[in-house]
Design a protein around this motif. Sequence first.
Motif, PDB file in Angstrom:
ATOM      1  N   ASN A   1      11.666  29.158  -5.133  1.00 57.36           N
ATOM      2  CA  ASN A   1      11.463  30.092  -4.045  1.00 57.36           C
ATOM      3  C   ASN A   1      10.020  30.582  -4.074  1.00 57.36           C
TER       4      ASN A   1
ATOM      5  N   TRP B   1       3.966  30.428  -4.017  1.00 60.82           N
ATOM      6  CA  TRP B   1       2.778  31.275  -3.799  1.00 60.82           C
ATOM      7  C   TRP B   1       2.948  32.621  -4.487  1.00 60.82           C
TER       8      TRP B   1
ATOM      9  N   LEU C   1       0.933  36.397  -6.844  1.00 60.02           N
ATOM     10  CA  LEU C   1       1.310  37.781  -7.167  1.00 60.02           C
ATOM     11  C   LEU C   1       1.494  37.952  -8.670  1.00 60.02           C
TER      12      LEU C   1
ATOM     13  N   HIS D   1       3.224  41.216  -9.472  1.00 66.16           N
ATOM     14  CA  HIS D   1       4.553  40.778  -9.903  1.00 66.16           C
ATOM     15  C   HIS D   1       4.474  40.321 -11.354  1.00 66.16           C
TER      16      HIS D   1
ATOM     17  N   ASN E   1       6.972  30.579   1.356  1.00 65.18           N
ATOM     18  CA  ASN E   1       6.683  31.670   2.281  1.00 65.18           C
ATOM     19  C   ASN E   1       5.415  31.278   3.024  1.00 65.18           C
TER      20      ASN E   1
ATOM     21  N   PHE F   1       5.889  38.248   8.162  1.00 70.54           N
ATOM     22  CA  PHE F   1       4.828  38.814   9.005  1.00 70.54           C
ATOM     23  C   PHE F   1       3.673  37.829   9.109  1.00 70.54           C
TER      24      PHE F   1
ATOM     25  N   TRP G   1      17.504  37.699   5.206  1.00 74.13           N
ATOM     26  CA  TRP G   1      17.234  38.418   3.961  1.00 74.13           C
ATOM     27  C   TRP G   1      17.437  39.891   4.254  1.00 74.13           C
TER      28      TRP G   1
ATOM     29  N   PHE H   1      16.219  46.042   2.366  1.00 76.81           N
ATOM     30  CA  PHE H   1      16.233  44.863   3.239  1.00 76.81           C
ATOM     31  C   PHE H   1      17.659  44.455   3.616  1.00 76.81           C
TER      32      PHE H   1
HETATM   33  C1  PNW Z   1      10.174  37.464  -0.578  1.00 76.37           C
HETATM   34  N1  PNW Z   1       3.925  38.824   0.567  1.00 76.37           N
HETATM   35  O1  PNW Z   1       9.054  37.957  -1.268  1.00 76.37           O
HETATM   36  C2  PNW Z   1      11.177  37.120  -1.657  1.00 76.37           C
HETATM   37  O2  PNW Z   1      11.637  35.789  -1.605  1.00 76.37           O
HETATM   38  C3  PNW Z   1      12.301  38.082  -1.766  1.00 76.37           C
HETATM   39  O3  PNW Z   1      12.829  38.061  -3.070  1.00 76.37           O
HETATM   40  C4  PNW Z   1      11.852  39.470  -1.360  1.00 76.37           C
HETATM   41  O4  PNW Z   1      12.815  40.456  -1.592  1.00 76.37           O
HETATM   42  C5  PNW Z   1      11.492  39.402   0.119  1.00 76.37           C
HETATM   43  O5  PNW Z   1      10.541  38.387   0.390  1.00 76.37           O
HETATM   44  C6  PNW Z   1      10.960  40.725   0.678  1.00 76.37           C
HETATM   45  O6  PNW Z   1       9.764  41.081   0.064  1.00 76.37           O
HETATM   46  C7  PNW Z   1       7.810  38.169  -0.724  1.00 76.37           C
HETATM   47  O7  PNW Z   1       3.212  39.692  -0.025  1.00 76.37           O
HETATM   48  C8  PNW Z   1       7.004  39.075  -1.379  1.00 76.37           C
HETATM   49  O8  PNW Z   1       3.456  38.172   1.530  1.00 76.37           O
HETATM   50  C9  PNW Z   1       5.711  39.292  -0.949  1.00 76.37           C
HETATM   51  C10 PNW Z   1       5.235  38.594   0.143  1.00 76.37           C
HETATM   52  C11 PNW Z   1       6.050  37.676   0.801  1.00 76.37           C
HETATM   53  C12 PNW Z   1       7.333  37.465   0.356  1.00 76.37           C
END
Ligand code: PNW
Length: 461
Positions: A171, A174, A179, A186, A229, A304, A414, A430
């Motif tokens: 998953n 990136w 992060l 993270h 993502n 986004f 999600w 969420f």
């Molecule tokens: C995703 N960004 O994380 C994950 O797959 C999920 O576990 C998470 O809960 C969800 O999106 C909501 O955040 C992201 O900074 C975290 O662009 C950060 C980013 C994108 C996705």
Amino acid sequence: APAAEQALIDTLPPGFRWGVATSAYQIEGAIDVDGRTPSIWDTFCKVPGAIDNGDTGDIACEHYTRMPADVALIKDLGLDTYRFSVSWPRVQPGGRGGVNPAGIAFYDRLVDELLAQGIDPWVTLYHWDLPQELEDAGGWPVRDTAYRFADYSMLVFDALSDRVDTWTTLNEPWCSAMLGYAYGAHAPGRKEYPAAVAAVHHLLLGHGLATERMREAAPRKLDIGITLNAATAYPASDLEPDLEAARRADGMGARLYLDPLVHGHYPADVIADLATEGIEIPIQEGDLATISAPFDVLGINYYFSQKFTGFGENGETAGEDGLPITRTLPLNRPRTAMDWEIVPEGFTDLLVRISKDYPGVPMVITENGAAFEDTADTTGYVADEGRTAYFASHLAAVASAIQQGADIRGYLAWSLLDNFEWAYGYDKRFGIVRVDYETQARIPKQSALYLKEVAQQHRSK
Ligand code: PNW
């Protein structure tokens, strides 16, 4: 939904899949039972200031013990697919050696429960919870971790592939790489850019090694893929520095993954950008053939989009380090509780673009959703209009992309439950189902009923 959006949603093709997603560390809790060892997230949660409010995944949604009731919720919502992730340190404590029977037993029961309710199980093998021992040995910046991941994947595959048809290796690599190893937001919280770039390569290599081995061992035709993502990077203007900034953002955010996975080579412009920073991707012979092993489905997680400029606040185009500036500017849209701008057409643009640049790759939306500050009335009902509107506009965006030729097979929201939102802890919700963290009560929100209805209407056509 507004009429124009509803009209688009009505065009979603027959057989389109409807579902919901979660991940292990965000919902399971039960971090020290049945032989599970710590992951990098257990460790990171102990770092003072790393997580808002000092929250941890120790308890989360208690999904580990409440699993049958949570599956019943999905059934009640009439959704046909559940995407969940497997906790590596449950199944293979310490990240090496044989399978932990007590750990895999949980996923065994989960799969059986889903199948009994007529819900298709979609397994994600890695949603960020690396065994701490493997981080202690260097983590994803180290090549060996890719081989460890492939071994672990086969333990899960051997246990569940008799019943699970759809497999996702990673998953959002990136997020794991950038992060986790570049920005330190993270787990494991490192800020080492060259190491993060090495992590990208080893994540992709792990994906390829696992894909090859699962394919080889597959008992029948299975769908194997990866989830990324991605977003649309809009240039702030047609001026060269803005176009360049958008190119760099898209290169590091999307093409650095899609190009090797689909075309078998890293994007030349990104390689050149990295070289100016003295960074080289640690590619060994044969790696790109492995990374580009054929796969069946590309998962896209979308939240986004952003606008990029190559100009600093004073009109300069290089920073003090001499490197070109890449900066985001507001699109001036309403924002979610994450402060992310709501940009549904960025979703359409992204999906259409991927379908043109990477033809022949079927896509599924494996995550899409929004955090809002929900308020519950005295009966506990949550009228989450913002989230419901977000789903409607983004479903319409998906339908619009399909109209423009994108091959998109389904939509997974999600998330099933409010849960541990990583560095933001439990404050950011969420879920389409509210979780009362005092009582662990589950309360479906308006948005859950909306998705239930959309799926029902679509199926009855
Ligand atoms: C995703 N960004 O994380 C994950 O797959 C999920 O576990 C998470 O809960 C969800 O999106 C909501 O955040 C992201 O900074 C975290 O662009 C950060 C980013 C994108 C996705």
